[in-house]
Motif scaffolding. Structure first.
Motif, PDB file in Angstrom:
ATOM      1  N   THR A  56       0.840  -1.192   0.000  1.00  0.00           N
ATOM      2  CA  THR A  56       0.000   0.000   0.000  1.00  0.00           C
ATOM      3  C   THR A  56       0.875   1.243   0.000  1.00  0.00           C
ATOM      4  O   THR A  56       1.857   1.313   0.739  1.00  0.00           O
ATOM      5  CB  THR A  56      -0.889   0.043   1.271  1.00  0.00           C
ATOM      6  N   GLN A  57       0.530   2.186  -0.859  1.00  0.00           N
ATOM      7  CA  GLN A  57       1.183   3.492  -0.794  1.00  0.00           C
ATOM      8  C   GLN A  57       0.190   4.519  -1.309  1.00  0.00           C
ATOM      9  O   GLN A  57      -0.277   4.447  -2.446  1.00  0.00           O
ATOM     10  CB  GLN A  57       2.452   3.502  -1.645  1.00  0.00           C
ATOM     11  N   ASP A  58      -0.139   5.481  -0.431  1.00  0.00           N
ATOM     12  CA  ASP A  58      -1.180   6.459  -0.753  1.00  0.00           C
ATOM     13  C   ASP A  58      -2.434   5.721  -1.216  1.00  0.00           C
ATOM     14  O   ASP A  58      -2.913   4.855  -0.512  1.00  0.00           O
ATOM     15  CB  ASP A  58      -0.688   7.477  -1.794  1.00  0.00           C
ATOM     16  N   ASP A  59      -2.942   5.993  -2.444  1.00  0.00           N
ATOM     17  CA  ASP A  59      -4.167   5.291  -2.832  1.00  0.00           C
ATOM     18  C   ASP A  59      -3.872   4.108  -3.759  1.00  0.00           C
ATOM     19  O   ASP A  59      -4.743   3.613  -4.458  1.00  0.00           O
ATOM     20  CB  ASP A  59      -5.177   6.263  -3.479  1.00  0.00           C
ATOM     21  N   PHE A  60      -2.598   3.649  -3.725  1.00  0.00           N
ATOM     22  CA  PHE A  60      -2.225   2.509  -4.552  1.00  0.00           C
ATOM     23  C   PHE A  60      -2.175   1.251  -3.679  1.00  0.00           C
ATOM     24  O   PHE A  60      -1.643   1.265  -2.585  1.00  0.00           O
ATOM     25  CB  PHE A  60      -0.854   2.786  -5.182  1.00  0.00           C
ATOM     26  N   THR A  61      -2.782   0.170  -4.144  1.00  0.00           N
ATOM     27  CA  THR A  61      -2.598  -1.109  -3.454  1.00  0.00           C
ATOM     28  C   THR A  61      -2.334  -2.197  -4.485  1.00  0.00           C
ATOM     29  O   THR A  61      -2.766  -2.112  -5.633  1.00  0.00           O
ATOM     30  CB  THR A  61      -3.838  -1.561  -2.650  1.00  0.00           C
ATOM     31  N   LEU A  62      -1.601  -3.206  -4.041  1.00  0.00           N
ATOM     32  CA  LEU A  62      -1.338  -4.351  -4.902  1.00  0.00           C
ATOM     33  C   LEU A  62      -1.364  -5.581  -4.011  1.00  0.00           C
ATOM     34  O   LEU A  62      -0.764  -5.586  -2.938  1.00  0.00           O
ATOM     35  CB  LEU A  62       0.037  -4.219  -5.569  1.00  0.00           C
ATOM     36  N   THR A  63      -2.077  -6.613  -4.451  1.00  0.00           N
ATOM     37  CA  THR A  63      -2.063  -7.852  -3.691  1.00  0.00           C
ATOM     38  C   THR A  63      -1.473  -8.962  -4.553  1.00  0.00           C
ATOM     39  O   THR A  63      -1.560  -8.917  -5.790  1.00  0.00           O
ATOM     40  CB  THR A  63      -3.477  -8.260  -3.249  1.00  0.00           C
ATOM     41  N   ALA A  64      -0.846  -9.912  -3.879  1.00  0.00           N
ATOM     42  CA  ALA A  64      -0.264 -11.060  -4.588  1.00  0.00           C
ATOM     43  C   ALA A  64      -0.295 -12.245  -3.642  1.00  0.00           C
ATOM     44  O   ALA A  64      -0.080 -12.094  -2.444  1.00  0.00           O
ATOM     45  CB  ALA A  64       1.170 -10.767  -5.008  1.00  0.00           C
ATOM     46  N   ASP A  65      -0.583 -13.421  -4.191  1.00  0.00           N
ATOM     47  CA  ASP A  65      -0.656 -14.625  -3.370  1.00  0.00           C
ATOM     48  C   ASP A  65      -0.297 -15.824  -4.232  1.00  0.00           C
ATOM     49  O   ASP A  65      -1.167 -16.481  -4.786  1.00  0.00           O
ATOM     50  CB  ASP A  65      -2.076 -14.763  -2.784  1.00  0.00           C
ATOM     51  N   THR A  93       7.193  -2.715 -10.336  1.00  0.00           N
ATOM     52  CA  THR A  93       8.435  -2.360  -9.658  1.00  0.00           C
ATOM     53  C   THR A  93       8.279  -2.447  -8.143  1.00  0.00           C
ATOM     54  O   THR A  93       9.174  -2.935  -7.445  1.00  0.00           O
ATOM     55  CB  THR A  93       8.869  -0.939 -10.072  1.00  0.00           C
ATOM     56  N   SER A  94       7.112  -2.012  -7.622  1.00  0.00           N
ATOM     57  CA  SER A  94       6.899  -2.062  -6.177  1.00  0.00           C
ATOM     58  C   SER A  94       7.006  -3.493  -5.662  1.00  0.00           C
ATOM     59  O   SER A  94       7.589  -3.743  -4.598  1.00  0.00           O
ATOM     60  CB  SER A  94       5.530  -1.487  -5.821  1.00  0.00           C
ATOM     61  N   LEU A  95       6.444  -4.441  -6.411  1.00  0.00           N
ATOM     62  CA  LEU A  95       6.496  -5.841  -5.988  1.00  0.00           C
ATOM     63  C   LEU A  95       7.952  -6.316  -5.930  1.00  0.00           C
ATOM     64  O   LEU A  95       8.381  -6.979  -4.978  1.00  0.00           O
ATOM     65  CB  LEU A  95       5.672  -6.703  -6.963  1.00  0.00           C
ATOM     66  N   LEU A  96       8.721  -5.922  -6.953  1.00  0.00           N
ATOM     67  CA  LEU A  96      10.126  -6.303  -6.990  1.00  0.00           C
ATOM     68  C   LEU A  96      10.878  -5.698  -5.798  1.00  0.00           C
ATOM     69  O   LEU A  96      11.690  -6.365  -5.143  1.00  0.00           O
ATOM     70  CB  LEU A  96      10.734  -5.793  -8.304  1.00  0.00           C
ATOM     71  N   LEU A 113      -3.752  -6.186  -8.722  1.00  0.00           N
ATOM     72  CA  LEU A 113      -3.514  -7.602  -8.462  1.00  0.00           C
ATOM     73  C   LEU A 113      -2.351  -8.107  -9.307  1.00  0.00           C
ATOM     74  O   LEU A 113      -2.271  -7.827 -10.499  1.00  0.00           O
ATOM     75  CB  LEU A 113      -4.784  -8.401  -8.799  1.00  0.00           C
ATOM     76  N   ALA A 114      -1.423  -8.847  -8.652  1.00  0.00           N
ATOM     77  CA  ALA A 114      -0.407  -9.581  -9.411  1.00  0.00           C
ATOM     78  C   ALA A 114      -0.934 -10.997  -9.534  1.00  0.00           C
ATOM     79  O   ALA A 114      -0.945 -11.763  -8.575  1.00  0.00           O
ATOM     80  CB  ALA A 114       0.933  -9.563  -8.671  1.00  0.00           C
ATOM     81  N   SER A 115      -1.427 -11.338 -10.739  1.00  0.00           N
ATOM     82  CA  SER A 115      -2.172 -12.584 -10.928  1.00  0.00           C
ATOM     83  C   SER A 115      -1.302 -13.807 -10.674  1.00  0.00           C
ATOM     84  O   SER A 115      -0.069 -13.713 -10.697  1.00  0.00           O
ATOM     85  CB  SER A 115      -2.705 -12.646 -12.360  1.00  0.00           C
ATOM     86  N   ALA A 116      -1.929 -14.938 -10.438  1.00  0.00           N
ATOM     87  CA  ALA A 116      -1.188 -16.189 -10.284  1.00  0.00           C
ATOM     88  C   ALA A 116      -0.413 -16.475 -11.558  1.00  0.00           C
ATOM     89  O   ALA A 116      -0.754 -15.991 -12.637  1.00  0.00           O
ATOM     90  CB  ALA A 116      -2.156 -17.331  -9.983  1.00  0.00           C
ATOM     91  N   LEU A 117       0.675 -17.265 -11.429  1.00  0.00           N
ATOM     92  CA  LEU A 117       1.541 -17.524 -12.571  1.00  0.00           C
ATOM     93  C   LEU A 117       0.841 -18.420 -13.579  1.00  0.00           C
ATOM     94  O   LEU A 117       0.166 -19.378 -13.207  1.00  0.00           O
ATOM     95  CB  LEU A 117       2.818 -18.205 -12.090  1.00  0.00           C
ATOM     96  N   VAL A 118       0.990 -18.073 -14.860  1.00  0.00           N
ATOM     97  CA  VAL A 118       0.476 -18.927 -15.928  1.00  0.00           C
ATOM     98  C   VAL A 118       1.582 -19.135 -16.946  1.00  0.00           C
ATOM     99  O   VAL A 118       2.430 -18.266 -17.102  1.00  0.00           O
ATOM    100  CB  VAL A 118      -0.744 -18.306 -16.637  1.00  0.00           C
ATOM    101  N   PRO A 119       1.600 -20.244 -17.659  1.00  0.00           N
ATOM    102  CA  PRO A 119       2.605 -20.431 -18.702  1.00  0.00           C
ATOM    103  C   PRO A 119       2.516 -19.286 -19.720  1.00  0.00           C
ATOM    104  O   PRO A 119       1.423 -18.936 -20.175  1.00  0.00           O
ATOM    105  CB  PRO A 119       2.231 -21.772 -19.331  1.00  0.00           C
ATOM    106  N   THR A 120       3.667 -18.718 -20.059  1.00  0.00           N
ATOM    107  CA  THR A 120       3.690 -17.514 -20.887  1.00  0.00           C
ATOM    108  C   THR A 120       3.037 -17.749 -22.247  1.00  0.00           C
ATOM    109  O   THR A 120       2.249 -16.920 -22.732  1.00  0.00           O
ATOM    110  CB  THR A 120       5.138 -17.049 -21.075  1.00  0.00           C
ATOM    111  N   ALA A 121       3.360 -18.894 -22.876  1.00  0.00           N
ATOM    112  CA  ALA A 121       2.831 -19.164 -24.217  1.00  0.00           C
ATOM    113  C   ALA A 121       1.306 -19.188 -24.178  1.00  0.00           C
ATOM    114  O   ALA A 121       0.633 -18.580 -25.027  1.00  0.00           O
ATOM    115  CB  ALA A 121       3.379 -20.496 -24.724  1.00  0.00           C
ATOM    116  N   GLU A 122       0.765 -19.877 -23.172  1.00  0.00           N
ATOM    117  CA  GLU A 122      -0.688 -19.982 -23.019  1.00  0.00           C
ATOM    118  C   GLU A 122      -1.323 -18.605 -22.826  1.00  0.00           C
ATOM    119  O   GLU A 122      -2.352 -18.280 -23.408  1.00  0.00           O
ATOM    120  CB  GLU A 122      -0.960 -20.805 -21.760  1.00  0.00           C
TER     121      GLU A 122
END
Lengths: 507, 230
Positions: free
Chosen positions: B10-19, B39-42, B207-216
């Motif tokens: 969370t920063q100001d009005d920005f949020t990102l979730t990842a699981d 970049t924030s996630l990194l 949201l940082a979505s769950a990992l999916v195969p790149t080609a798919e």
């Protein structure tokens, strides 16, 4: 952070403590007529000097901005010199040109006109303008260079007449810059001491700073000295506060940037620009050259005590430069890491004190414990370091911020220890401004004639004090010789330190 | 294994979730519009951004108490990866010896790493004497020396042309395989992900979505991605 906080507290304690001690020692708050006279004279000479310097800087900076001629770069570089030039040397130069037997009075006498005396209000203002016109010009030149060349081209493509160009492009810049410039000059002149000591004097032409000195040294009236010093402190603090509200221009910035030559109108405007540049160059160069040339014959007949005074001056200058540079570095690094209002305030606080105010406070503080003359040099060193601190801090803060912004994450992610980080990263990257600032502090301290006059006994003079004593005894030739040594030593120290910085800095 | 456990930034009005979690040695990309929080996630994984909730685990160990230098991470920033006043060799030595002590084995390793990325004999130069691509190679050489189990890259090759970019991505793949590192590449360039990453997370709409195969992913882009791809 803790070291920086401790330093900031120490500085605040020293300055505010001196002020409180002075306020407590003042026996009365009623100003005698002489004190009111000193206050009035201080404000008058500072006001006149500020107005004249700022107004003359406008045509001069404009001429320098739009004309290209051989020696332009040298003249602009030379304009940075008075800032670090010992006051006594400039005074000596002005005396040589405008004094009783100087060339100006010889011409006046030949024309049958009355003689001109440099002593008094106009002499003090002339000396102040000598010091501050170059400063004001450099700041304004920077302002002119800040106007994008595209705007001038646009104005020309729209066939704007010169008056309209001035109104739309140059006037807004001037209105933004001039108040700050005038306030800076006003603040510098408020603490005028060495100039009014030699060119002013007498009950009609005494600044507050000079009156503090007279009350302490001649009348030995501690109560009156304390009252005057309190008044001076309040005055400087008020002007500093006002100056901090107006955005203060940086005095070191003007370069020789050539991009997009400004429109240079021909005709009478060209002639006028040439006149301005010639007059300014003559006013700055003639006294300096006169003083230096006059000093050469006297070198074979130096007064006794010159060499010990040189040694004392160099020692104080180097000590003061070291102390000032280390303090400024610690404070700037702390302020660069994040908001640190207290640290920044402490670094700027010395602007509200003057040499004689701090000197008088410390004089009163240590007199019960030790004879003041035994501590003359350490106190001079300390006060000089404090007075140069705001300049060095302002010099170091922007590059320190830049380094923090660019490399703090990289150093963190590599896990560098604090020592490695300081030794291998921060210091090499900051070496250039750090050593330049140390050179500046050394030159300022070397030429300072302020607090030493309060403390020095019959022995133990520094070079500027020796020059002043010789001027006072009308031994002008010997004074000029010692002044020549003073300028050479001061310039050498500055150059050596500046070079050292270039060697330690990597490209 | 890297685990982002109910992570919230969370920063100001920005949020990102990842699981989600990723195995050792995986090649991942984070793609999505700018400002979405890649970049924030990194930075959170590298220790420069404190999460407001959730945990970041490596091999089951919470990283919260570790300073950036202590984390099992090497990070390449968008720029300023090399100190301009140090030589390339000195910049690499910092990766092995943070107090800059130089021994013969260290010198040999540095020279070998330079050789490996095609900068043999250039150790005595300053970064300004290298091209942008060569500077990227030097930074990769330092990552090779540090050999931390995670290698994070924040658009490090953004300033390079397409040909050079592809070359650097291939070199990155080789370096990652040699050190066995889990690589997370942040990019706004879909082709980077397609060339390098086996799995991709789309970072968009908080949201940082769950990992999916790149080609798919690119064969059948979800709504968040198709909007971005245009």
């Amino acid at each position: 952070m803790t070291v920086a906080r401790a330093l900031a507290l120490g500085i605040a304690a020293l300055i505010l403590g001196s002020a409180l001690l002075l306020a407590q020692r003042a026996e009365t708050w009623a100003l005698a007529p002489a004190d009111l006279g000193a206050l009035r004279f201080t404000l008058t000479q500072a006001g006149l000097s500020a107005a004249i310097s700022a107004l003359l800087a406008v045509p001069l900076a404009r001429a320098l901005h739009r004309r290209r001629f051989a020696g332009r770069g040298a003249l602009i570089s030379l304009m940075a010199a008075p800032f670090a030039l010992p006051f006594v040397v400039a005074v000596l130069g002005l005396l040589t040109i405008f004094g009783r037997s100087g060339p100006v009075n010889m011409i006046l006498a030949a024309l049958g006109l009355p003689a001109f005396s440099i002593y008094g209000l106009h002499g003090v203002v002339m000396a102040n303008v000598f010091f501050n016109l170059p400063l004001a010009t450099r700041i304004l030149l920077h302002g002119w260079q800040g106007i994008p060349a595209e705007r001038f081209r646009l104005a020309q493509s729209l066939s704007m007449p010169p008056a309209a160009q001035f109104r739309h492009l140059e006037l807004p810049m001037l209105l933004a810059q001039l108040p700050g410039i005038a306030l800076v000059v006003f603040l510098v002149c408020l603490t005028s001491f060495a100039i009014s000591l030699t060119l002013g004097g007498g009950p009609k032409a005494s600044t507050l700073e000079l009156s503090i000195y007279q009350a302490l040294r001649f009348d030995f009236d501690l109560g009156r000295a304390a009252l005057l010093a309190s008044l001076q402190f309040v005055l400087c603090a008020l002007v500093t506060l006002a100056a901090m509200r107006v955005s203060l221009p940086a005095g070191f910035g003007a370069g020789l940037d050539l991009r997009g030559a400004a429109p240079a109108p021909k005709g009478w405007r060209r002639g006028l620009d040439i006149v301005w540049i010639l007059l300014a160059a003559a006013y700055l160069l003639a006294p300096l050259l006169a003083a230096l040339i006059k000093g050469v014959p006297g070198l074979s007949d130096l007064p006794p005590g010159t060499l010990p005074a040189l040694a004392r001056s160099v020692a104080v200058a180097l000590g003061s430069a070291l102390l000032c540079a280390c303090t400024a570095l610690v404070l700037a690094l702390a302020a660069a890491r994040g908001p640190a209002r207290g640290v920044e305030l402490a670094a700027m606080l010395p602007l509200s004190a003057s040499g004689l105010v701090l000197g008088a406070g410390l004089f009163i503080a240590i007199r019960p414990f030790a004879p003041p003359e035994t501590l003359a040099l350490p106190i001079t060193l300390l006060v000089n370091a404090l007075l140069a601190l705001p300049f060095l801090f302002r010099l170091l803060l922007p590059p320190a911020r830049q380094i923090h912004q660019d490399y703090s994450r990289l150093t963190d992610s590599l896990g560098l220890s604090p020592t490695t980080r300081l030794r291998r990263i921060t210091l090499p990257l900051l070496a250039r401004p750090l050593f330049y600032g140390a050179g500046l502090a050394a030159a300022l301290s070397m030429g300072d004639l302020g607090v030493i006059t309060l403390f020095a006994g019959s022995q133990g003079a520094t070079l500027p004090l020796l020059v002043q004593q010789l001027i006072g005894a009308y031994r002008i030739e010997q004074a000029a010789a010692v002044a020549l040594i003073l300028v050479t030593a001061s310039f050498t120290l500055f150059t050596l330190l500046d070079r050292l910085g270039n060697r330690h800095a990597d490209p | 294994m890297l685990t982002l456990e109910a992570l919230r930034l969370t920063q100001d009005d920005f949020t990102l979730t990842a699981d989600w979690s990723a195995p050792e040695g995986a090649h991942l990309a984070l793609i999505g519009p700018s400002g979405a929080g890649k970049t924030s996630l990194l930075m959170a994984i590298a220790g420069f951004f404190t999460p407001s909730a959730g945990r970041i685990l490596w091999q089951g160990r919470d990283l919260a108490d570790l300073t950036p230098g202590e984390r099992p991470v090497t990070i390449l920033f968008q720029d300023q990866n090399l100190f301009p006043h140090l030589t390339i060799a000195q910049n690499l030595i910092l990766g092995l010896s943070p107090d800059m002590k130089v021994t013969d084995p260290i010198r040999a390793k540095v020279e070998a790493a330079l050789e490996r990325v095609g900068l043999g004999g250039m150790g005595a130069r300053k970064p300004a004497q290298l091209s942008g691509g060569q500077q990227g190679r030097a930074a990769l050489a330092r990552a090779l020396l540090r050999a931390r189990p995670m290698l994070l890259l924040d658009e490090p090759f953004a300033a390079l042309g397409p040909g050079l970019r592809a070359e650097m991505l291939d070199l990155l793949g080789e370096v990652a395989d040699e050190t066995g590192a889990l690589v997370i590449l942040v990019s706004h360039e879909p082709r980077d992900a397609q060339r390098f990453a086996v799995h991709t997370s789309v970072v968009a709409d908080g949201l940082a979505s769950a990992l999916v195969p790149t080609a798919e992913l690119f064969a059948n882009p979800p709504k968040a991605l198709s909007g971005y791809l245009g």
